[in-house]
Design a protein around this motif. Structure first.
Motif, mmCIF file in Angstrom:
data_model
loop_
_atom_site.group_PDB
_atom_site.id
_atom_site.type_symbol
_atom_site.label_atom_id
_atom_site.label_comp_id
_atom_site.label_asym_id
_atom_site.label_seq_id
_atom_site.Cartn_x
_atom_site.Cartn_y
_atom_site.Cartn_z
ATOM 1 N N THR A 107 0.840 -1.000 0.141
ATOM 2 C CA THR A 107 0.025 -0.082 -0.004
ATOM 3 C C THR A 107 0.966 1.445 -0.015
ATOM 4 O OG1 THR A 107 -0.141 0.045 2.465
ATOM 5 C CG2 THR A 107 -1.829 -1.316 1.270
ATOM 6 N N ALA A 108 0.187 2.405 -0.262
ATOM 7 C CA ALA A 108 1.104 3.673 -0.232
ATOM 8 C C ALA A 108 1.624 3.710 0.996
ATOM 9 C CB ALA A 108 0.251 4.709 -0.481
ATOM 10 N N THR A 110 2.109 5.795 3.880
ATOM 11 C CA THR A 110 1.561 7.186 4.554
ATOM 12 C C THR A 110 2.021 7.383 5.777
ATOM 13 O OG1 THR A 110 -0.285 6.046 5.513
ATOM 14 C CG2 THR A 110 -0.565 6.776 3.265
ATOM 15 N N VAL A 116 0.995 12.917 6.098
ATOM 16 C CA VAL A 116 0.431 12.220 4.974
ATOM 17 C C VAL A 116 -0.882 11.655 5.359
ATOM 18 C CG1 VAL A 116 0.768 10.394 3.249
ATOM 19 C CG2 VAL A 116 2.839 11.895 3.747
ATOM 20 N N TYR A 121 -4.785 11.961 0.009
ATOM 21 C CA TYR A 121 -5.427 10.964 -0.824
ATOM 22 C C TYR A 121 -4.418 9.976 -1.299
ATOM 23 C CZ TYR A 121 -9.564 13.732 -0.925
ATOM 24 O OH TYR A 121 -10.820 14.572 -0.437
ATOM 25 N N THR A 122 -4.926 8.844 -1.471
ATOM 26 C CA THR A 122 -4.004 7.633 -2.124
ATOM 27 C C THR A 122 -4.506 7.010 -3.117
ATOM 28 O OG1 THR A 122 -4.713 5.866 -0.458
ATOM 29 C CG2 THR A 122 -2.741 7.331 0.162
ATOM 30 N N ASP A 124 -4.518 3.475 -3.256
ATOM 31 C CA ASP A 124 -4.480 2.068 -2.752
ATOM 32 C C ASP A 124 -5.685 0.937 -3.259
ATOM 33 O OD1 ASP A 124 -2.123 1.964 -1.548
ATOM 34 O OD2 ASP A 124 -2.783 2.744 0.316
ATOM 35 N N ASP A 128 -10.574 4.046 -2.512
ATOM 36 C CA ASP A 128 -9.847 5.484 -2.521
ATOM 37 C C ASP A 128 -9.961 6.023 -3.786
ATOM 38 O OD1 ASP A 128 -8.986 4.469 0.057
ATOM 39 O OD2 ASP A 128 -7.131 3.454 -0.661
ATOM 40 N N LEU A 218 -2.381 14.211 -3.414
ATOM 41 C CA LEU A 218 -2.328 13.039 -3.763
ATOM 42 C C LEU A 218 -0.938 12.319 -3.527
ATOM 43 C CD1 LEU A 218 -3.431 10.259 -5.099
ATOM 44 C CD2 LEU A 218 -3.111 10.990 -7.114
ATOM 45 N N TRP A 219 -0.993 11.243 -2.658
ATOM 46 C CA TRP A 219 0.244 10.724 -2.103
ATOM 47 C C TRP A 219 0.532 9.473 -2.862
ATOM 48 C CZ3 TRP A 219 4.188 13.024 0.482
ATOM 49 C CH2 TRP A 219 5.093 12.059 1.003
ATOM 50 N N THR A 220 1.775 9.406 -3.845
ATOM 51 C CA THR A 220 2.198 8.292 -4.514
ATOM 52 C C THR A 220 3.500 8.201 -4.176
ATOM 53 O OG1 THR A 220 2.836 9.733 -6.558
ATOM 54 C CG2 THR A 220 0.492 9.055 -6.284
ATOM 55 N N THR A 223 5.857 2.945 -1.111
ATOM 56 C CA THR A 223 5.208 1.866 -0.769
ATOM 57 C C THR A 223 5.487 1.233 0.573
ATOM 58 O OG1 THR A 223 6.011 0.458 -2.117
ATOM 59 C CG2 THR A 223 4.251 1.461 -2.959
#
Length: 375
Positions: A107-108, A110, A116, A121-122, A124, A128, A218-220, A223
């Motif tokens: 998953t992202a 965070t 974060v 937002y993510t 995943d 989401d 948006l968090w990318t 992982t």
């Protein structure tokens, strides 16, 4: 009865389940169980499109497995006991296994950067992505900041900028977008970002606060994997991924196979990075290996080489960088409509392939699905 349990129905887990079901459909005395938290298959490669407001197909895992030897169990995995051979679910059920395929994915991340989890937002899950889409749909103007300049960040920024031209999109990352591409492919990518009006900034984000200045963030960037493997006593690396031998078995618990993002699979002097391109072949290889073990044979080493890096730049543009097996770039690359056609062809939904593997499992011994895979 030999119980084979597969945890996770993402790209890697579903590849393992369908291929193994095809190989074992005429074998008595084997029970194959697939566990997943949702009965919907999530096409993670398309979540950036969903997040920008695009449609997506409804792909039902129970529908795929009906009439097969796969027993689908919907549930959250809360505990794994690798020594006892049991898996606990959130509703109190306990499943046993003789062979386990661990495919719980990632998953992202965070947690590594303060702020974060509270503000970003993510992408995943489908939920989401739809949550982000609803937020963007309600904005007539404003700023969207995409944090993370890797492939997911670039694709998400381009999709949002194209779908919501009234919004200002920023892309922030530690490295320049397309840093691993050849100069020509990188120039094309940057020209596309400029065309879409995306403002690129190179910086390391140490904290997510008001200084980022986005109405939507948006968090990318990065992982992480579930701590369940480490808690189970399996040998893991510094990122919590299960360390495997050359056949994808856990080095500490050989009846456990680890595939996809949850596995630290070493090829030569490197560890594979988690992508669909490598994840699906690991699932297929685990299926092949378990089938060989049930026949009294030894599993073979896993071998894999990367082939390309496809990057969508909105719905009508893309760049595809061809690579050497170690993921370093070749000179060749595609751009524009040919790149869009190529990416859609190789990254199309794997759903028909899962169905074909149920009937013709041997086809996956050579089928690359975006990468080079040999036995």
């Amino acid at each position: 009865m030999t119980d084979i349990l597969i945890l996770g129905a993402g790209y890697a887990g579903l590849s393992a389940a369908t291929n193994l079901a095809g190989r074992l459909r005429r074998r008595a005395g084997v029970r194959l169980t697939l566990v997943n938290a949702d009965d919907r298959f999530t096409e993670r490669l398309r979540l950036h499109t969903t997040g920008a407001g695009g449609g997506v197909k409804e792909l039902s895992i129970p529908h795929l497995t009906t009439g097969t030897t796969i027993e689908f169990v919907r549930g959250w995995v809360t505990a794994v006991d690798a020594d006892a051979g049991t898996v606990g679910l959130g509703d109190g059920r306990v499943l046993r296994f003789d062979k386990l395929v661990y495919a719980l994915g990632s998953t992202a991340d965070t947690a590594s950067v303060p702020g974060v989890a509270e503000h970003a937002y993510t992408l995943d899950s489908f939920h989401d992505a739809r949550t982000l889409a609803a937020r963007l749909a309600g904005m007539r103007k404003g700023t969207v900041v995409v944090c993370g300049s890797g492939l997911t960040g670039v694709e998400a920024a381009a999709e949002i900028a194209e779908s919501h031209p009234a919004l200002t999109v920023h892309l922030i990352g530690r490295d320049a977008p397309g840093a691993t591409l050849t100069p020509g492919a990188r120039r094309y990518l940057h020209a596309a970002l400029d065309r879409l009006g995306i403002r690129v900034r190179t910086a390391e984000i140490r904290e997510l606060s008001g200084s980022i200045g986005g109405d939507v963030i948006l968090w990318t960037a990065g992982t992480r994997v579930s701590p369940l493997a480490a808690a189970a006593g399996l040998t893991v690396d510094d990122r919590g991924r299960i360390v495997t031998d050359r056949t994808l078995r856990s080095v500490s618990h050989p009846r456990v196979y680890a595939v996809g993002d949850a596995a630290a699979v070493r090829q030569g002097d490197r560890v594979l990075h988690g992508t669909c391109q490598s994840g699906m072949p690991t699932g297929v290889h685990a299926a092949m290996s378990i089938a060989r073990e049930l026949d009294g044979r030894q599993p073979r080493p896993f071998r894999f080489g990367y082939y390309h890096v496809p990057v969508s730049l909105g719905r009508g543009d893309a760049v595809v960088q061809f690579t050497h097996p170690d993921d370093s770039p070749r000179r060749a690359y595609l751009t524009g409509r040919p790149a869009v056609w190529y990416k859609e062809t190789v990254s199309a939904s794997p759903w028909p392939t899962y169905a074909r593997m149920l009937a013709f499992p041997a086809m996956a011994s050579w089928w690359p699905r975006g990468g080079r895979y040999t036995r």
